[in-house]
Design a protein around this motif. Structure first.
Motif, mmCIF file in Angstrom:
data_model
loop_
_atom_site.group_PDB
_atom_site.id
_atom_site.type_symbol
_atom_site.label_atom_id
_atom_site.label_comp_id
_atom_site.label_asym_id
_atom_site.label_seq_id
_atom_site.Cartn_x
_atom_site.Cartn_y
_atom_site.Cartn_z
ATOM 1 N N ASP A 253 -9.287 24.216 -28.852
ATOM 2 C CA ASP A 253 -10.404 23.403 -29.323
ATOM 3 C C ASP A 253 -11.703 24.193 -29.476
ATOM 4 O O ASP A 253 -12.739 23.643 -29.791
ATOM 5 C CB ASP A 253 -10.606 22.201 -28.396
ATOM 6 C CG ASP A 253 -10.683 22.623 -26.943
ATOM 7 O OD1 ASP A 253 -10.204 23.737 -26.645
ATOM 8 O OD2 ASP A 253 -11.226 21.863 -26.122
ATOM 9 N N ARG A 254 -11.648 25.502 -29.187
ATOM 10 C CA ARG A 254 -12.886 26.284 -29.321
ATOM 11 C C ARG A 254 -12.602 27.554 -30.118
ATOM 12 O O ARG A 254 -12.943 28.655 -29.736
ATOM 13 C CB ARG A 254 -13.444 26.644 -27.936
ATOM 14 C CG ARG A 254 -14.098 25.448 -27.233
ATOM 15 C CD ARG A 254 -15.218 25.878 -26.296
ATOM 16 N NE ARG A 254 -15.104 27.258 -25.854
ATOM 17 C CZ ARG A 254 -14.885 27.626 -24.590
ATOM 18 N NH1 ARG A 254 -14.749 26.722 -23.655
ATOM 19 N NH2 ARG A 254 -14.826 28.891 -24.263
ATOM 20 N N LEU A 255 -11.933 27.375 -31.239
ATOM 21 C CA LEU A 255 -11.538 28.532 -32.033
ATOM 22 C C LEU A 255 -12.706 29.059 -32.861
ATOM 23 O O LEU A 255 -13.485 28.303 -33.414
ATOM 24 C CB LEU A 255 -10.404 28.147 -32.984
ATOM 25 C CG LEU A 255 -9.011 28.119 -32.381
ATOM 26 C CD1 LEU A 255 -7.985 27.854 -33.468
ATOM 27 C CD2 LEU A 255 -8.700 29.425 -31.679
ATOM 28 N N ILE A 256 -12.780 30.381 -32.908
ATOM 29 C CA ILE A 256 -13.764 31.036 -33.760
ATOM 30 C C ILE A 256 -13.230 31.000 -35.191
ATOM 31 O O ILE A 256 -12.042 31.231 -35.411
ATOM 32 C CB ILE A 256 -13.927 32.508 -33.317
ATOM 33 C CG1 ILE A 256 -14.510 32.564 -31.915
ATOM 34 C CG2 ILE A 256 -14.745 33.301 -34.323
ATOM 35 C CD1 ILE A 256 -15.990 32.323 -31.870
ATOM 36 N N ASP A 257 -14.087 30.686 -36.117
ATOM 37 C CA ASP A 257 -13.647 30.641 -37.506
ATOM 38 C C ASP A 257 -13.642 32.057 -38.082
ATOM 39 O O ASP A 257 -14.679 32.586 -38.471
ATOM 40 C CB ASP A 257 -14.589 29.720 -38.298
ATOM 41 C CG ASP A 257 -14.139 29.579 -39.731
ATOM 42 O OD1 ASP A 257 -12.921 29.750 -39.973
ATOM 43 O OD2 ASP A 257 -14.988 29.310 -40.583
ATOM 44 N N ALA A 258 -12.484 32.658 -38.096
ATOM 45 C CA ALA A 258 -12.419 34.045 -38.575
ATOM 46 C C ALA A 258 -11.078 34.293 -39.230
ATOM 47 O O ALA A 258 -10.081 33.624 -38.939
ATOM 48 C CB ALA A 258 -12.630 35.014 -37.427
ATOM 49 N N GLY A 259 -11.032 35.244 -40.141
ATOM 50 C CA GLY A 259 -9.794 35.617 -40.815
ATOM 51 C C GLY A 259 -9.606 37.119 -40.718
ATOM 52 O O GLY A 259 -10.471 37.841 -40.188
ATOM 53 N N ALA A 260 -8.473 37.595 -41.236
ATOM 54 C CA ALA A 260 -8.141 39.011 -41.128
ATOM 55 C C ALA A 260 -9.263 39.879 -41.681
ATOM 56 O O ALA A 260 -9.810 39.597 -42.748
ATOM 57 C CB ALA A 260 -6.846 39.293 -41.860
ATOM 58 N N GLY A 261 -9.621 40.929 -40.927
ATOM 59 C CA GLY A 261 -10.639 41.870 -41.379
ATOM 60 C C GLY A 261 -12.054 41.498 -40.984
ATOM 61 O O GLY A 261 -12.961 42.330 -41.074
ATOM 62 N N ASP A 262 -12.259 40.251 -40.503
ATOM 63 C CA ASP A 262 -13.615 39.831 -40.126
ATOM 64 C C ASP A 262 -14.115 40.592 -38.904
ATOM 65 O O ASP A 262 -13.348 40.944 -38.016
ATOM 66 C CB ASP A 262 -13.635 38.329 -39.815
ATOM 67 C CG ASP A 262 -13.587 37.506 -41.082
ATOM 68 O OD1 ASP A 262 -13.565 38.128 -42.158
ATOM 69 O OD2 ASP A 262 -13.530 36.268 -40.988
ATOM 70 N N ARG A 263 -15.436 40.782 -38.861
ATOM 71 C CA ARG A 263 -16.034 41.478 -37.738
ATOM 72 C C ARG A 263 -16.359 40.469 -36.635
ATOM 73 O O ARG A 263 -16.938 39.415 -36.875
ATOM 74 C CB ARG A 263 -17.307 42.179 -38.186
ATOM 75 C CG ARG A 263 -17.794 43.181 -37.184
ATOM 76 C CD ARG A 263 -18.965 43.963 -37.746
ATOM 77 N NE ARG A 263 -19.456 44.911 -36.770
ATOM 78 C CZ ARG A 263 -18.860 46.072 -36.538
ATOM 79 N NH1 ARG A 263 -17.799 46.425 -37.220
ATOM 80 N NH2 ARG A 263 -19.365 46.899 -35.632
ATOM 81 N N LEU A 264 -15.937 40.808 -35.403
ATOM 82 C CA LEU A 264 -16.150 39.922 -34.261
ATOM 83 C C LEU A 264 -16.707 40.731 -33.100
ATOM 84 O O LEU A 264 -16.735 41.957 -33.132
ATOM 85 C CB LEU A 264 -14.820 39.291 -33.830
ATOM 86 C CG LEU A 264 -14.135 38.340 -34.807
ATOM 87 C CD1 LEU A 264 -12.751 37.998 -34.291
ATOM 88 C CD2 LEU A 264 -14.959 37.080 -34.982
ATOM 89 N N TYR A 265 -17.103 40.017 -32.042
ATOM 90 C CA TYR A 265 -17.548 40.689 -30.824
ATOM 91 C C TYR A 265 -16.727 40.168 -29.648
ATOM 92 O O TYR A 265 -16.520 38.965 -29.507
ATOM 93 C CB TYR A 265 -19.036 40.464 -30.592
ATOM 94 C CG TYR A 265 -19.857 41.158 -31.663
ATOM 95 C CD1 TYR A 265 -20.244 42.495 -31.495
ATOM 96 C CD2 TYR A 265 -20.177 40.497 -32.845
ATOM 97 C CE1 TYR A 265 -20.948 43.146 -32.502
ATOM 98 C CE2 TYR A 265 -20.877 41.139 -33.850
ATOM 99 C CZ TYR A 265 -21.261 42.465 -33.680
ATOM 100 O OH TYR A 265 -21.923 43.111 -34.666
#
Lengths: 259, 389
Positions: free
Chosen positions: B364-376
């Motif tokens: 229920d607390r997923l980060i909205d990100a896809g392949a190749g996206d920059r995250l921390y």
């Protein structure tokens, strides 16, 4: 329903096989009840030959020798063979495979070679031939058979149950008697019965190592046959056949019970 | 006259307390000395060292698990305690007595074997009665104790059955009853649940643990299943390559692994290699390819030496922006993939060093990100552990 040629031939062929297997034995049994002294013509039914058999001292003597030798051989060979098989199974040591091979080799060595070599050994050691040499020879050729049968039973044996027994406080000997032996018992009994039948009908080896006072039944029959096959021999053979069949039946019952 | 009376009361109280403590203590064996002591245990087969200098103390009433991969020497250690193997060197003490010269059938320990090792030619009753019979216990007592033991494992109605008429779980219970009926000082269990299916296994884990609590008998349990070890044990001794890696409570072992092996073997963990830079109390700063990461170091870490920073996937957090509150542990990463595991989502990211890093996120607390996206990626400093390489 008409049978095809193939089916007909199959039935004919199978009948022939069974005929060859059982015809001689049937004739032998039949003629043991024949009144005539010749094994050629049927002249009437009688049990005289059986009665005469039980009054023939030399045959009774031979039967006694045979039974004594067979019983002692069975006990001795079963004990030695079982312990040897368990030992071979339990311990690992250098040259084990070679030693196992050497134990089983006598099974395929021609009996006549075994007989002659034992005779040579006994005369070398200046042992006079008699019931003792007969026993020694019979136990010797029976041990490998017991080992083979017991070893087959041990193949499915869970070594952990021996450790479990010791873990629960059983000393090694108690463990053997209470756990190992009961589990391998069908193999041991099969080995014992095999030994008994091997010993009671052995001719070749016994021929070389038996002494004057220790003629076994098969040797006695062999010497009687030299003067022609009499109905008395037929009767004796029938009895031996019956005894063997009973033993096999008994073994079969034991196996059934096990399941 | 009040004070002396109270003093007398106090003495009386102390005396009765001592009496109760002593009687209870001696009956339940709550002595201070450990129940089992392994001293520098070594076992060699030819040139191969299977158990290498293992020293361990196991307390009375403790559930201790020997945990490790196959071939790590855990079963050999257990078999040495049972008496089936003799150590090359070292000593084993049972309740204060050296037992190496005692044969297995005279040691007051009992074993539950991996494949149960029930006697196939005996009924359940006779299996359980075996130990009492060889000890020549009176017949009436045998009936009583075997009955109690079977009741304990809920197999009273099965007393007349042969082992091959039982299911795996039932055989397991017979094996446990057969061992416990002898009142051993220590029960040794060699992967006893290994042959059971997953569901039954979980159920037996709980049952065994309850049984152990109720009886207060020392259990030494061998398993290669880390989850099983965490669920059941008071303490876990992790073994690898014949060596004891770490001994501690499940929490200790999981939260503060002392070696890289323990960190990786127990649960899942992310290991980042680096060089120890500076130390501040128990906190060590580690230079991981330019990024400075902090973590707690329990054992000695020499500055300048190669170390590993271990972070549990469920302790790490992903965010789209650098987190100012992260206390310095905030490193850039690239999203690679997301794996659905049912109760949680496992997200894999790639660190700048190229190493992959797993993060467990709640659905229920997923980060909205896809392949190749920059995250921390970030975690609290106390959730990172610095290990020697």
């Amino acid at each position: 329903m008409r049978l095809s040629f193939g089916r007909k031939f199959g039935v004919f062929y199978a009948s022939l096989v069974y005929l060859f297997l059982y015809l001689p034995i049937s004739i032998l049994i039949l003629y043991s009840f024949n009144r005539s002294k010749l094994n050629a013509v049927w002249t009437g039914f009688t049990t005289d030959w059986y009665v005469r058999l039980f009054h023939n001292d030399s045959i009774l003597e031979a039967a006694k020798t045979s039974l004594t030798v067979a019983v002692i051989t069975t006990i001795g060979a079963t004990m030695i063979g079982t312990l040897a098989a368990v030992g071979m199974y339990r311990y690992h040591f250098r040259g084990k495979i070679a030693l196992e091979g050497l134990v089983f080799l006598p099974i395929v060595i021609p009996e006549i070679v075994m007989g002659i070599s034992m005779l040579a050994l006994f005369s070398q050691l200046k042992v006079s031939l008699g019931i003792m040499t007969l026993l020694a020879a019979h136990i010797t050729f029976s041990v490998p058979f017991v080992m083979v049968v017991v070893r087959a039973r041990l193949a499915g044996f869970d070594k952990n149950i021996e450790e479990a027994a010791m873990d629960l406080g059983a000393k090694p000997w108690t463990t053997f008697l209470k756990v190992t032996l009961p589990v391998i018992a069908p193999g041991v009994i099969a080995g014992a019965l095999l030994t008994f039948t091997l010993s009671i009908d052995d001719v070749v080896i016994s021929f070389f190592v038996a002494g004057p006072g220790s003629t076994t039944l098969p040797l006695k029959i062999y010497s009687m046959v030299k003067f022609g096959v009499t109905p008395e021999i037929n009767a004796l053979s029938t009895l031996m056949l019956l005894a063997t069949l009973l033993i096999v039946l008994f073994a079969e019952r034991l196996q059934q019970k096990e399941k | 006259m009040e004070i002396p009376a109270r003093g007398f009361d106090f003495v009386l109280n102390m005396a009765s307390f001592l009496l109760v403590y002593l009687t209870l203590g001696s009956r339940r064996g709550l002595s201070l000395q450990p129940m089992v002591i392994l001293q520098n245990l070594v076992k060699q087969y030819g040139s191969q060292t299977v158990v290498n200098d293992v020293s361990l103390e196991i307390r009375q009433g403790e559930f201790l698990t020997l945990l490790g991969p196959s071939g790590c020497g855990k079963t050999t250690t257990l078999r040495m305690i049972a008496g089936f193997e003799h150590p090359t060197s070292g000593q084993i003490m049972l309740d204060g007595e050296p037992i190496l010269k005692t044969p297995p059938y005279e040691r007051n320990v009992n074993t539950v074997f991996q494949n149960y090792a029930l006697f196939p030619h005996m009924s359940v009753f006779d299996n359980v009665a075996f130990g009492l019979r060889v000890k020549r216990v009176r017949k009436a007592d045998i009936r009583q104790r075997v009955g109690d033991a079977l009741k304990m494992v809920q197999l009273e109605e099965f007393a007349g059955r042969k082992p091959d008429q039982l299911s795996g779980g039932q055989k397991q219970r017979v094996a446990i009853a057969r061992a416990l009926v002898n009142n051993p000082k220590v029960l040794l269990l060699d992967e006893p649940l290994g042959a059971l299916d997953q569901k039954l296994r979980k159920q037996m884990q709980v049952e065994l643990k309850h049984l152990q609590k109720r009886l207060g008998i020392t259990f030494i349990f061998v398993t290669h299943d880390q989850e099983e070890a965490l669920t059941m044990s008071d303490r876990i001794a992790v073994m690898n390559g014949g060596v004891l890696e770490q001994v501690g409570t499940p929490k200790d072992i999981y939260e503060f692994p002392e070696t890289g092996f323990v960190a990786e073997f127990i649960g899942e963990t992310n290991l980042i290699s680096g060089v120890a830079k500076e130390r501040n109390g128990s906190s060590v700063a580690v230079d991981c390819g330019g990024t400075l990461l902090r973590g707690a170091a329990k054992n000695e870490v020499s500055l300048g030496g190669n170390v590993l920073v271990a972070v549990r996937p469920e302790r790490a957090k992903l965010s789209l922006q650098p987190d100012a509150d992260a206390g310095g542990t905030d490193i850039a990463a690239e999203f690679t993939e997301r794996i659905y595991v049912g109760s949680s989502i496992r997200t894999m990211v790639k660190l700048q060093s190229g190493a992959s890093f797993a993060v467990v996120e709640s659905p229920d607390r997923l980060i909205d990100a896809g392949a190749g996206d920059r995250l921390y990626v970030s975690w609290k400093p106390e959730h990172a552990v610095v290990l020697k390489r």
